[in-house]
Design a protein around this motif. Structure first.
Motif, PDB file in Angstrom:
ATOM      1  N   GLN A 217      12.786  -1.281  -8.062  1.00 19.55           N
ATOM      2  CA  GLN A 217      11.679  -2.191  -7.825  1.00 19.55           C
ATOM      3  C   GLN A 217      10.761  -1.500  -7.104  1.00 19.55           C
ATOM      4  O   GLN A 217      11.075  -0.117  -6.692  1.00 19.55           O
ATOM      5  CB  GLN A 217      12.558  -3.227  -6.670  1.00 19.55           C
ATOM      6  N   VAL A 218       9.554  -2.203  -7.057  1.00 17.98           N
ATOM      7  CA  VAL A 218       8.304  -1.500  -6.429  1.00 17.98           C
ATOM      8  C   VAL A 218       7.881  -2.249  -5.346  1.00 17.98           C
ATOM      9  O   VAL A 218       7.955  -3.523  -5.269  1.00 17.98           O
ATOM     10  CB  VAL A 218       7.342  -1.104  -7.525  1.00 17.98           C
ATOM     11  N   ARG A 219       7.277  -1.599  -4.513  1.00 19.72           N
ATOM     12  CA  ARG A 219       6.386  -2.455  -3.564  1.00 19.72           C
ATOM     13  C   ARG A 219       4.806  -1.711  -3.531  1.00 19.72           C
ATOM     14  O   ARG A 219       4.760  -0.496  -3.570  1.00 19.72           O
ATOM     15  CB  ARG A 219       6.829  -1.969  -2.020  1.00 19.72           C
ATOM     16  N   ILE A 220       3.826  -2.640  -3.988  1.00 22.08           N
ATOM     17  CA  ILE A 220       2.695  -2.276  -4.116  1.00 22.08           C
ATOM     18  C   ILE A 220       1.794  -2.821  -3.152  1.00 22.08           C
ATOM     19  O   ILE A 220       1.755  -3.927  -3.027  1.00 22.08           O
ATOM     20  CB  ILE A 220       2.249  -2.560  -5.664  1.00 22.08           C
ATOM     21  N   GLU A 221       0.921  -2.077  -2.759  1.00 21.52           N
ATOM     22  CA  GLU A 221      -0.171  -2.595  -1.746  1.00 21.52           C
ATOM     23  C   GLU A 221      -1.408  -2.569  -2.300  1.00 21.52           C
ATOM     24  O   GLU A 221      -1.912  -1.610  -2.918  1.00 21.52           O
ATOM     25  CB  GLU A 221      -0.262  -1.631  -0.350  1.00 21.52           C
ATOM     26  N   TYR A 222      -2.162  -3.845  -2.516  1.00 22.15           N
ATOM     27  CA  TYR A 222      -3.219  -3.913  -3.216  1.00 22.15           C
ATOM     28  C   TYR A 222      -4.478  -4.356  -2.034  1.00 22.15           C
ATOM     29  O   TYR A 222      -3.983  -4.908  -1.169  1.00 22.15           O
ATOM     30  CB  TYR A 222      -3.323  -4.852  -4.388  1.00 22.15           C
ATOM     31  N   GLN A 223      -5.661  -3.821  -2.424  1.00 20.89           N
ATOM     32  CA  GLN A 223      -6.464  -4.345  -1.613  1.00 20.89           C
ATOM     33  C   GLN A 223      -7.934  -4.648  -2.266  1.00 20.89           C
ATOM     34  O   GLN A 223      -8.195  -4.327  -3.433  1.00 20.89           O
ATOM     35  CB  GLN A 223      -6.977  -3.607  -0.547  1.00 20.89           C
ATOM     36  N   ARG A 224      -8.417  -6.110  -1.966  1.00 23.81           N
ATOM     37  CA  ARG A 224      -9.814  -6.347  -2.506  1.00 23.81           C
ATOM     38  C   ARG A 224     -10.823  -6.052  -1.835  1.00 23.81           C
ATOM     39  O   ARG A 224     -11.107  -5.716  -0.707  1.00 23.81           O
ATOM     40  CB  ARG A 224      -9.900  -7.908  -2.666  1.00 23.81           C
TER      41      ARG A 224
END
Length: 228
Positions: A217-224
């Motif tokens: 599994q992955v946890r990904i933090e994205y930001q706009r």
């Protein structure tokens, strides 16, 4: 998502999902499952009655938060993730396609400040567009087949506000070939779609859930960008 559940429950979930696919209603099976459970949380594979540990871990390393920031929980289930954010001062909206799940949330948290609503990921309210400072998507996209995957990703990305954060948790697959499911883990190309929709990857954490079954599994933090 299902590996620690009794085999008969796994098979039942797969049967419901496949029946929904045959009817071209890929998310309809969630309501069937919640309604069949009749209040028994052991019949909901993902109901742990506590916030997701990967969310808790992320929140612990990012406090304090600006009060009254708007947060959206996608596919909120029984509400534990939403309540965790509300306790930290977020103004939380949490939705699920299952009316039974939303009623269950109201029953579990009668005095909650969370705005629990029934909504469809593929037909979100127009006022939610670019409307949330923090969006949490946990294993909903992976529960949807590949033929609607692009639409699901676009819908999730669409609600992240300028400078907003999307925190995503999902199984990941190492090939672009279509997997059997549910769940249908995401591929690298599918994760890249978020970047084409204006979100920049900030940090990715990989978790080896089961070496025996090669479940990652992955946890990904994205930001706009603030210029969206």
């Amino acid at each position: 998502m299902f590996e620690q559940q009794p085999q008969n429950l796994q098979l039942h979930v797969q049967q419901l999902a496949n029946e929904a696919l045959q009817k071209a209603e890929p998310s309809a099976w969630f309501e069937v499952l919640y309604a069949e459970a009749q209040g028994d949380t052991t019949q909901i594979p993902w109901a742990k009655l506590s916030p997701h540990p990967y969310l808790q871990e992320w929140l612990a390393h990012h406090q304090p938060f600006v009060k009254r920031q708007k947060a959206l929980i996608i596919g909120c289930g029984l509400g534990d993730d939403a309540e965790a954010l509300a306790k930290l001062g977020f103004e939380v909206t949490a939705f699920d396609i299952s009316a039974t799940a939303i009623a269950w949330c109201h029953q579990r948290f009668p005095d909650s400040s969370v705005n629990y609503v029934v909504a469809d990921l593929f037909a979100l309210p127009a006022q939610w567009q670019l409307g949330f400072d923090f969006v949490f998507e946990c294993r909903n996209i992976q529960a949807l087949p590949l033929n609607v995957r692009s639409s699901a990703i676009s819908s999730v990305a669409s609600v992240v506000a300028p400078s907003g954060v999307l925190l995503l948790i999902s199984r990941v697959r190492d090939t672009e070939a279509e997997p059997s499911g549910p769940p249908w883990p995401l591929s690298e190309l599918e994760f890249k779609q978020f970047e084409t929709l204006g979100l920049q990857e900030v940090k990715k954490t990989v978790y080896q859930e089961s070496e025996q079954f090669d479940v990652k599994q992955v946890r990904i933090e994205y930001q706009r960008s603030s210029l969206a």
